[in-house]
Design a protein around this motif. Structure first.
Motif, PDB file in Angstrom:
ATOM      1  N   MET A   1      35.582  60.993  41.263  1.00  0.00           N
ATOM      2  CA  MET A   1      36.891  61.555  40.938  1.00  0.00           C
ATOM      3  C   MET A   1      38.030  60.638  41.422  1.00  0.00           C
ATOM      4  N   SER A   2      37.776  59.821  42.429  1.00  0.00           N
ATOM      5  CA  SER A   2      38.775  58.821  42.826  1.00  0.00           C
ATOM      6  C   SER A   2      38.936  57.786  41.709  1.00  0.00           C
ATOM      7  N   ARG A   3      37.817  57.320  41.188  1.00  0.00           N
ATOM      8  CA  ARG A   3      37.888  56.384  40.067  1.00  0.00           C
ATOM      9  C   ARG A   3      38.658  57.013  38.899  1.00  0.00           C
ATOM     10  N   ALA A   4      38.335  58.278  38.617  1.00  0.00           N
ATOM     11  CA  ALA A   4      38.984  58.945  37.491  1.00  0.00           C
ATOM     12  C   ALA A   4      40.481  59.109  37.725  1.00  0.00           C
TER      13      ALA A   4
ATOM     14  N   LEU B   1      31.073  54.862  53.153  1.00  0.00           N
ATOM     15  CA  LEU B   1      31.333  55.361  51.796  1.00  0.00           C
ATOM     16  C   LEU B   1      32.767  55.061  51.381  1.00  0.00           C
ATOM     17  N   PHE B   2      33.678  55.109  52.342  1.00  0.00           N
ATOM     18  CA  PHE B   2      35.074  54.809  52.017  1.00  0.00           C
ATOM     19  C   PHE B   2      35.221  53.352  51.560  1.00  0.00           C
ATOM     20  N   ARG B   3      34.503  52.451  52.238  1.00  0.00           N
ATOM     21  CA  ARG B   3      34.522  51.039  51.779  1.00  0.00           C
ATOM     22  C   ARG B   3      34.034  50.940  50.344  1.00  0.00           C
ATOM     23  N   ARG B   4      32.986  51.705  50.036  1.00  0.00           N
ATOM     24  CA  ARG B   4      32.472  51.658  48.662  1.00  0.00           C
ATOM     25  C   ARG B   4      33.501  52.218  47.683  1.00  0.00           C
ATOM     26  N   LEU B   5      34.185  53.266  48.084  1.00  0.00           N
ATOM     27  CA  LEU B   5      35.244  53.819  47.232  1.00  0.00           C
ATOM     28  C   LEU B   5      36.274  52.743  46.917  1.00  0.00           C
ATOM     29  N   MET B   6      36.714  52.016  47.942  1.00  0.00           N
ATOM     30  CA  MET B   6      37.726  50.980  47.724  1.00  0.00           C
ATOM     31  C   MET B   6      37.205  49.908  46.760  1.00  0.00           C
ATOM     32  N   GLU B   7      35.937  49.554  46.924  1.00  0.00           N
ATOM     33  CA  GLU B   7      35.349  48.568  46.009  1.00  0.00           C
ATOM     34  C   GLU B   7      35.304  49.085  44.569  1.00  0.00           C
ATOM     35  N   GLU B   8      35.020  50.360  44.445  1.00  0.00           N
ATOM     36  CA  GLU B   8      34.864  50.907  43.090  1.00  0.00           C
ATOM     37  C   GLU B   8      36.189  51.086  42.368  1.00  0.00           C
ATOM     38  N   ILE B   9      37.242  51.401  43.116  1.00  0.00           N
ATOM     39  CA  ILE B   9      38.521  51.626  42.410  1.00  0.00           C
ATOM     40  C   ILE B   9      39.240  50.320  42.108  1.00  0.00           C
ATOM     41  N   THR B  10      38.889  49.247  42.802  1.00  0.00           N
ATOM     42  CA  THR B  10      39.620  47.997  42.592  1.00  0.00           C
ATOM     43  C   THR B  10      39.553  47.504  41.140  1.00  0.00           C
ATOM     44  N   PRO B  11      38.357  47.444  40.521  1.00  0.00           N
ATOM     45  CA  PRO B  11      38.353  46.982  39.125  1.00  0.00           C
ATOM     46  C   PRO B  11      38.988  47.976  38.157  1.00  0.00           C
TER      47      PRO B  11
ATOM     48  N   ARG C   1      40.414  57.476  29.589  1.00  0.00           N
ATOM     49  CA  ARG C   1      40.112  56.486  30.644  1.00  0.00           C
ATOM     50  C   ARG C   1      39.491  57.190  31.850  1.00  0.00           C
ATOM     51  N   ALA C   2      40.091  58.315  32.244  1.00  0.00           N
ATOM     52  CA  ALA C   2      39.606  59.037  33.422  1.00  0.00           C
ATOM     53  C   ALA C   2      38.184  59.548  33.214  1.00  0.00           C
ATOM     54  N   ALA C   3      37.889  60.019  32.003  1.00  0.00           N
ATOM     55  CA  ALA C   3      36.548  60.545  31.719  1.00  0.00           C
ATOM     56  C   ALA C   3      35.499  59.454  31.895  1.00  0.00           C
ATOM     57  N   ILE C   4      35.787  58.279  31.367  1.00  0.00           N
ATOM     58  CA  ILE C   4      34.841  57.171  31.498  1.00  0.00           C
ATOM     59  C   ILE C   4      34.681  56.810  32.978  1.00  0.00           C
ATOM     60  N   ALA C   5      35.804  56.760  33.693  1.00  0.00           N
ATOM     61  CA  ALA C   5      35.751  56.409  35.110  1.00  0.00           C
ATOM     62  C   ALA C   5      34.967  57.436  35.918  1.00  0.00           C
ATOM     63  N   ALA C   6      35.012  58.704  35.492  1.00  0.00           N
ATOM     64  CA  ALA C   6      34.279  59.748  36.200  1.00  0.00           C
ATOM     65  C   ALA C   6      32.779  59.676  35.945  1.00  0.00           C
ATOM     66  N   GLY C   7      32.389  58.889  34.940  1.00  0.00           N
ATOM     67  CA  GLY C   7      30.962  58.707  34.687  1.00  0.00           C
ATOM     68  C   GLY C   7      30.451  59.315  33.396  1.00  0.00           C
ATOM     69  N   ALA C   8      31.357  59.722  32.496  1.00  0.00           N
ATOM     70  CA  ALA C   8      30.918  60.309  31.233  1.00  0.00           C
ATOM     71  C   ALA C   8      30.140  59.283  30.408  1.00  0.00           C
TER      72      ALA C   8
ATOM     73  N   ALA D   1      34.943  50.878  31.372  1.00  0.00           N
ATOM     74  CA  ALA D   1      33.489  50.917  31.243  1.00  0.00           C
ATOM     75  C   ALA D   1      32.867  49.700  31.921  1.00  0.00           C
ATOM     76  N   ALA D   2      33.467  48.549  31.692  1.00  0.00           N
ATOM     77  CA  ALA D   2      32.947  47.319  32.295  1.00  0.00           C
ATOM     78  C   ALA D   2      32.953  47.423  33.823  1.00  0.00           C
ATOM     79  N   ALA D   3      34.001  48.036  34.380  1.00  0.00           N
ATOM     80  CA  ALA D   3      34.090  48.180  35.834  1.00  0.00           C
ATOM     81  C   ALA D   3      32.918  48.988  36.378  1.00  0.00           C
ATOM     82  N   LEU D   4      32.356  49.856  35.545  1.00  0.00           N
ATOM     83  CA  LEU D   4      31.191  50.644  35.951  1.00  0.00           C
ATOM     84  C   LEU D   4      29.889  50.014  35.473  1.00  0.00           C
ATOM     85  N   GLY D   5      29.990  48.802  34.946  1.00  0.00           N
ATOM     86  CA  GLY D   5      28.773  48.126  34.497  1.00  0.00           C
ATOM     87  C   GLY D   5      28.251  48.645  33.174  1.00  0.00           C
TER      88      GLY D   5
END
Lengths: 337, 337, 337, 337
Positions: free
Chosen positions: A283-286, A318-328, D285-292, D330-334
């Motif tokens: 949900m942070s990514r979203a 896990l917070f470090r991973r969150l930061m890594e995931e939201i960066t791209p 965008r948010a849906a994809i980032a959430a993992g849809a 999507a690319a950011a999530l591989g």
């Protein structure tokens, strides 16, 4: 404001409404339809109470046309507001992440958390000294001792402090320590607190009440703005719905909706918003993808030992991973972290 | 408290949870099912934080068994509590009706309303001096001047005064004037206010927040009771739902549910609960029929001129009709008015 | 229909909207306010799709003025509709109680229930032969065998039969047995089923979907009415909210709201509406006091043995008490049972 | 299943419950706490009705431990299910976008939309031939003519067809044309339709009802799976809440929650989910980032002219931008598009 007359309204009823509108210093404009007459009110409808007109004979409905807020609206100010929190700009190109424990428990817990979230990229430190708890038997916060520990953490890490103030009587005291004063979700409607904060020169983080409409949310911001404080950051933190698998329903739709209607920055709290640590990362990514200007995330060195909200807290790892995931994700939107 | 282990939990995982439970000073009881093991916690679960156990490895769920409130529960006290408000018993055989304007506007308005509601059978007088309003541009109440007008009305009519207090800092001042201190729906979670009121010797009218569950509602009562004030009257005033035809959804189901779970009296506010004057009469009848101990109703000599909430206010004449309509309903339940 | 233009709309934008309205065969009426222009549409707005206008340049909002339903409205028909169900008038002076088990389980269970509810004063017999269940592993009803048992119960007791039909393809078959065809809450939006029922000559009991607004509820009734079947009885059966202590939130506010907006009779199902047998009696009293034209109540000779919904079923003895308790409430409103 | 006894339950009451559990062919396990006794049921609780135990004397609560669904659970199948829709894998590494108009209006409209969404990267074509509409006066779809137009579009573009089926009686006919059969939100609880589809060899797109909990959503999937059809794709499309600024509240939290609890793929419909075209891009965008695993988006060559849902439809140009914006997310999530 538009007044819809009932289909059985007579010409005299319509005239009576028109007369009342004129008495209130406004003008009326008639539009006779096939089934009913509607009356447009010309002038600033925000100045009159709708019941003045709604309760006149044979009035069916009164429909406001203008938004109830003014200073918070995008029409009042077209460019995005950027709020400066001791040098950290919220609402600009960079995504700002605020992190820290739900409650300040002791110096060691806070300092270790502060160091680790700073290392991972957090720009501001959160921590609660005064806690609004559902149960009178639960931990209620360290109070001013907690604030002193926060100040110490700022001195050591250089991170600005975000902490909650719960009452108008405590605003001055909390403002001595905090760099960004948080109005909790339960206090979004606390007009005395909002008025006190509106007279401050410090930025305010206004959390959405869990049953607030967007209009009500922006009206609380309007309290702050109309009192003279334009440094307002909005924060979505989950609404109350019938949904059972998350403690709250994080409503990300509000992020782009705020961006359309208002110039104020908005961040997202996925920790309270979901209440489950295993939903915080996706949900942070979203939230970032939806256009949020930042995040506020709960981090605890040992969530199972936390005095409050352990189930929604991230470990530093896990917070470090969150930061890594939201960066791209941020990069995909042309934003930095 | 019951801990449900994941199906893949090993014996060592189970033992680890049992060890933690013992460390917390409680006992554990194992129950191995076909698909998973569950662990019962023996001891007062209210004393431990669920995350202590919820975050242990391979724990799927932690289910509380005890209600989170104690003093407010019917198990703690089997007989109905009757709260005495300057001689008016709330929660006993008689239905108690509180009536008056939303806001105190001036002496004439209040006195004329007070006389007329008294004549119609109201037992207590309501009137707001401090008003929590959604808009910073709306009327916010007369403050202490309003309280003085209320005191005058009491002197003249003999009706006890019900009025809202909005902050812990104002409790002493409002308590000088009020006979029953109202905690508004927006303040049901204001723990500082609740704590201040819990130390008073005066009865408190606790309104349900529009998104409060029954557990949360009773936990707010528990704040008052655990602080030493047992004179608590609950008040249902509508919840927030998707429904569009009434401002709130008056939730009468909570009335019999409170009667089952708690010993505290509960009254109903059909004015805020529906937000529409044309729904107030039928829903007042329904509230009494559901078992409510009283009503709180907004009455204004001229609703279209009201400074606030005119659309849900009754005229004195309609209020008289309300009293006539609920009398036989109360009688059908063996109660007086 | 009213079109609100954005504040930055030019005269040309306004003219463009006016031109479109005229192209659709309607007339436009301009009202220039201080901050924005609004355009009233003269003609039957129900005939045009709002997006036709909502998506034109610089249109801020399109506000419908007319209710979307017509035949179901009180304006179309001022007097109350009374629906005749094999001689039982629903919507008239008498309160009509429908009772029986959730599911028809076998002949003995149904007949014994039918006899006992008749003796207690029920006027119609309910029983499900086709059951929409959340779980594919749960009992799904006896199907046509259940209908035959219902027919036998009618023959013996003389009580008319109320039973659910779940698909348009089964309407003719169920209509052979039923005297009042029930559309379940899950099917309120099933337009094919509604269309099939609209062509019948038999009365229909339309249950409100648990997330239906009043507009949507009346629009489903409009499907039936506009297809030619005017024998429609509405039924409130609880909505979905955040509330946790009842399975659904019985929304009695809808009862007086329907009475204002529509001429159709409305009854209340307190069994599904609360999901708890210990709330059924008080909420039945409340429903009658709110102005409902009847009740539909689940009764089972042995609720713990029921194939479905046992937790909300009354024993025959409790049902007798329910009838005793609602009788004086009905009398207080000048109604019989 | 756990049975919590009331505090006043005697040993005989407890024994009575234990006896009943044994009669049902299961075993019981006692755990005597300080305040109350709890009884664990050993065996497959899904096979017994809770009221069997809930209504026994002095039982306070019955708490199910197992999830009500089995085949849909992640425990039943650990790896992600990938559903093949005429060669398009849903639930795998690639994000799948389904696009097209709400309703098929005519050949030209559908073909031009199909060509443009294909060019922008959509992998499947959506279009409604049967439309469930709130109003009986609104366009109800072209029916089989619409299906024939869809088939023609498939022939020309090669895109597989996604279309709604509304009744069990129409399953065979719609299945002749469709490659992925859609169960609409209003039909998620239509058990007859689900049963019919469960016997097909074609994949099913199951939309979440706007008031369905996650348990109910997965139970509807269980109907399909338990009937023999394992090709199920879930779709979140917005829930009903008090929120007023979007037609529905798109609940993205359900995406990671489904990924935890189930092996089934889940896509998101941001068009119905928000009801506003200006929220579709950010929420996609948010849906994809959430993992849809994909999106279903409404596209129309001229939204203002659309027969239905124009306000939430994208123009082909905006759809191209949507595809561009989600690609880097999507690319950011591989993942690829």
């Amino acid at each position: 404001m538009i007044i819809v007359m009932q289909s059985r309204a007579t010409d005299a009823d319509v005239q009576h409404v028109v007369d009342q509108i004129k008495k209130l210093g406004l003008n009326a404009h008639l539009s006779r339809g096939v089934e009913r007459t509607i009356i447009g009110v010309i002038g600033d409808e925000r100045l009159i109470r709708r019941e003045r007109l709604a309760l006149l004979p044979h009035v069916e409905e009164v429909i406001p046309i203008l938004k109830p807020y003014k200073l918070a609206s995008r029409e009042f100010r077209a460019e995005d507001t950027i709020v400066d929190v001791v040098g950290v700009p919220v609402g600009g190109k960079d995504i700002i992440v605020i992190a820290g424990p739900c409650s300040v428990e002791n110096e060691e817990q806070l300092l270790s958390t502060a160091e680790s979230v700073k290392a991972a990229g957090a720009r501001l430190l959160r921590g609660g000294a005064y806690k609004p708890r559902t149960s009178p038997y639960a931990f209620q916060g360290l109070g001013e001792d907690g604030l002193r520990i926060l100040a110490k953490a700022r001195k050591i890490t250089g991170l600005g402090i975000v902490t909650e103030v719960m009452e108008s009587g405590e605003v001055d005291m909390v403002a001595e320590y905090a760099d960004l004063l948080q109005v909790g979700a339960r206090n979004m409607h606390n007009t005395k607190l909002l008025r006190s904060l509106s007279r401050l020169n410090k930025p305010v983080l206004l959390k959405r009440n869990f049953s607030a409409t967007l209009n009500e949310f922006l009206m609380s911001a309007e309290y702050l703005l109309s009192g003279g404080n334009s440094n307002v950051i909005l924060c979505e933190r989950g609404i109350r719905t019938f949904v059972e698998y998350s403690r709250n329903t994080l409503d990300l739709n509000v992020v782009p909706a705020v961006k359309i209607l208002s110039h104020l920055p908005i961040i997202v709290d996925p920790s309270h918003g979901t209440g489950r640590h295993d939903l915080v990362l996706p949900m942070s990514r979203a939230a970032i993808a939806a256009g949020a200007d930042g995040l506020m995330v709960e981090v605890h060195p040992s969530p199972a030992e936390a005095f409050s909200d352990g189930e929604q807290s991230l470990t530093p790892e896990l917070f470090r991973r969150l930061m890594e995931e939201i960066t791209p994700i941020a990069a995909a939107l042309g934003r930095g972290i």
